[in-house]
Design an enzyme around this catalytic site. Structure first.
Site, PDB file in Angstrom:
ATOM      1  N   GLY A   1       0.779  -1.233   0.000  1.00 55.48           N
ATOM      2  CA  GLY A   1       0.000   0.000   0.000  1.00 55.48           C
ATOM      3  C   GLY A   1       0.809   1.281   0.000  1.00 55.48           C
TER       4      GLY A   1
ATOM      5  N   ASN B   1       1.443   3.090  -2.598  1.00 56.04           N
ATOM      6  CA  ASN B   1       0.702   4.037  -3.443  1.00 56.04           C
ATOM      7  C   ASN B   1      -0.478   4.625  -2.673  1.00 56.04           C
ATOM      8  OD1 ASN B   1       1.654   4.220  -6.404  1.00 56.04           O
ATOM      9  ND2 ASN B   1       1.843   2.037  -5.937  1.00 56.04           N
TER      10      ASN B   1
ATOM     11  N   HIS C   1      -0.114   0.080 -13.082  1.00 57.91           N
ATOM     12  CA  HIS C   1       0.548  -1.165 -13.471  1.00 57.91           C
ATOM     13  C   HIS C   1       2.047  -0.897 -13.658  1.00 57.91           C
ATOM     14  CE1 HIS C   1       0.811  -5.200 -15.108  1.00 57.91           C
ATOM     15  NE2 HIS C   1       1.612  -4.711 -16.033  1.00 57.91           N
TER      16      HIS C   1
ATOM     17  N   GLU D   1     -12.344  -4.037 -20.329  1.00 62.46           N
ATOM     18  CA  GLU D   1     -12.642  -5.461 -20.134  1.00 62.46           C
ATOM     19  C   GLU D   1     -11.416  -6.354 -20.304  1.00 62.46           C
ATOM     20  OE1 GLU D   1     -16.119  -6.954 -22.010  1.00 62.46           O
ATOM     21  OE2 GLU D   1     -17.399  -5.373 -21.186  1.00 62.46           O
TER      22      GLU D   1
ATOM     23  N   ASP E   1      -5.354  -5.282 -18.120  1.00 62.18           N
ATOM     24  CA  ASP E   1      -4.260  -4.319 -18.334  1.00 62.18           C
ATOM     25  C   ASP E   1      -4.346  -3.606 -19.682  1.00 62.18           C
ATOM     26  OD1 ASP E   1      -3.198  -4.785 -15.813  1.00 62.18           O
ATOM     27  OD2 ASP E   1      -1.956  -6.436 -16.512  1.00 62.18           O
TER      28      ASP E   1
ATOM     29  N   GLU F   1       5.632   5.658  -9.673  1.00 59.89           N
ATOM     30  CA  GLU F   1       4.203   5.401  -9.463  1.00 59.89           C
ATOM     31  C   GLU F   1       3.611   6.446  -8.519  1.00 59.89           C
ATOM     32  OE1 GLU F   1       3.629   0.649 -10.216  1.00 59.89           O
ATOM     33  OE2 GLU F   1       3.812   1.307  -8.148  1.00 59.89           O
TER      34      GLU F   1
END
Ligand code: GAR
Length: 218
Positions: free
Chosen positions: A33, A35, A130, A163, A166, A195
């Site tokens: 966690g 981020n 990602h 859908e 990534d 990130e």
């Protein structure tokens, strides 16, 4: 560790959008966690106008839980194994997010694949971070895969969730060099630094689009 290294961020970093009232977000995380912590920090110091309504995790021992507790953010542990079907697991998450009245869902290290059932409930309101330059190295071992493949450049991406795993419209990317002596740990640390820059910026951008009702055309 050496925190000075060359990187490129695109689009270039600008000031955060202001949101009044604050943008209501729900965070989905499965791990440490960091981020999530960055979002807490920016929210607490008033730099980013977000109200983190809830943290949802699927892991009993995820580090993000302690971070939520310390910041007095409600959390819910929703485990896939407690449900007979994936749809029921996702329904529990959906109902929790609706209950907390979130406007934007942020997957910050969420390691479960989400189905169209979930995505369609919050169309264009879910973003994911990602650790690769998508569409390269999709999946759950992106950093390891980039090293194994001998890539010389990698990075991280934030995108709207679609859908296909990534995939979905990219919001921001950051790129950095892979060093000859990098291992998963050293590379992961540098990627995390980036990130922590692009996720808050991407939230700011996505929030702006959502609040402006621009999403239909995005
Ligand atoms: C981040 O590197 C994020 O990109 C990755 O999980 C990590 C979470 O770090 N997400 C994925 O791999 C999703 N496929 P954190 O728990 O320290 O924020």
């Amino acid at each position: 560790m050496d925190k000075s290294f060359n990187y490129i961020i695109s689009p270039e970093i600008s000031e955060f959008r202001r949101f009044s009232p604050k943008l209501k977000i729900g965070v989905l995380a499965s791990g440490n966690g960091t981020n999530f912590q960055e979002l807490i920090n920016l929210s607490e110091n008033g730099e980013l106008d977000i109200d983190i309504k809830v943290l949802i995790t699927n892991k009993d021992d995820a580090g993000c839980i302690k971070r939520a507790d310390s910041a007095k953010i409600p959390h819910r542990i929703i485990r896939g194994k407690d449900f007979l079907e994936k749809e029921l697991f996702e329904l529990e998450i959906i109902n929790t997010l609706i209950k907390f009245d979130v406007e934007l869902i942020v997957m910050a290290g969420w390691m479960k694949i989400v189905t169209p059932f979930f995505i369609n409930k919050f169309k264009n309101k879910i973003i994911n971070i990602h650790p690769s330059l998508l569409p390269s190295y999709k999946g759950g071992s992106a950093i390891k895969d980039s090293l194994l493949n001998g890539s010389k450049i990698t990075g991280c991406s934030v995108h709207f969730v679609a859908e296909e795993v990534d995939s979905g419209s990219l919001i921001m990317q950051a790129a950095l060099s892979i060093r000859d002596d990098d291992d998963i740990d050293s590379l992961s640390k540098r990627i995390h630094i980036l990130e922590h820059k692009i996720l808050p910026q991407s939230i700011s951008h996505a929030g702006f689009l959502i609040r402006s009702n621009f999403m239909e055309n995005y």
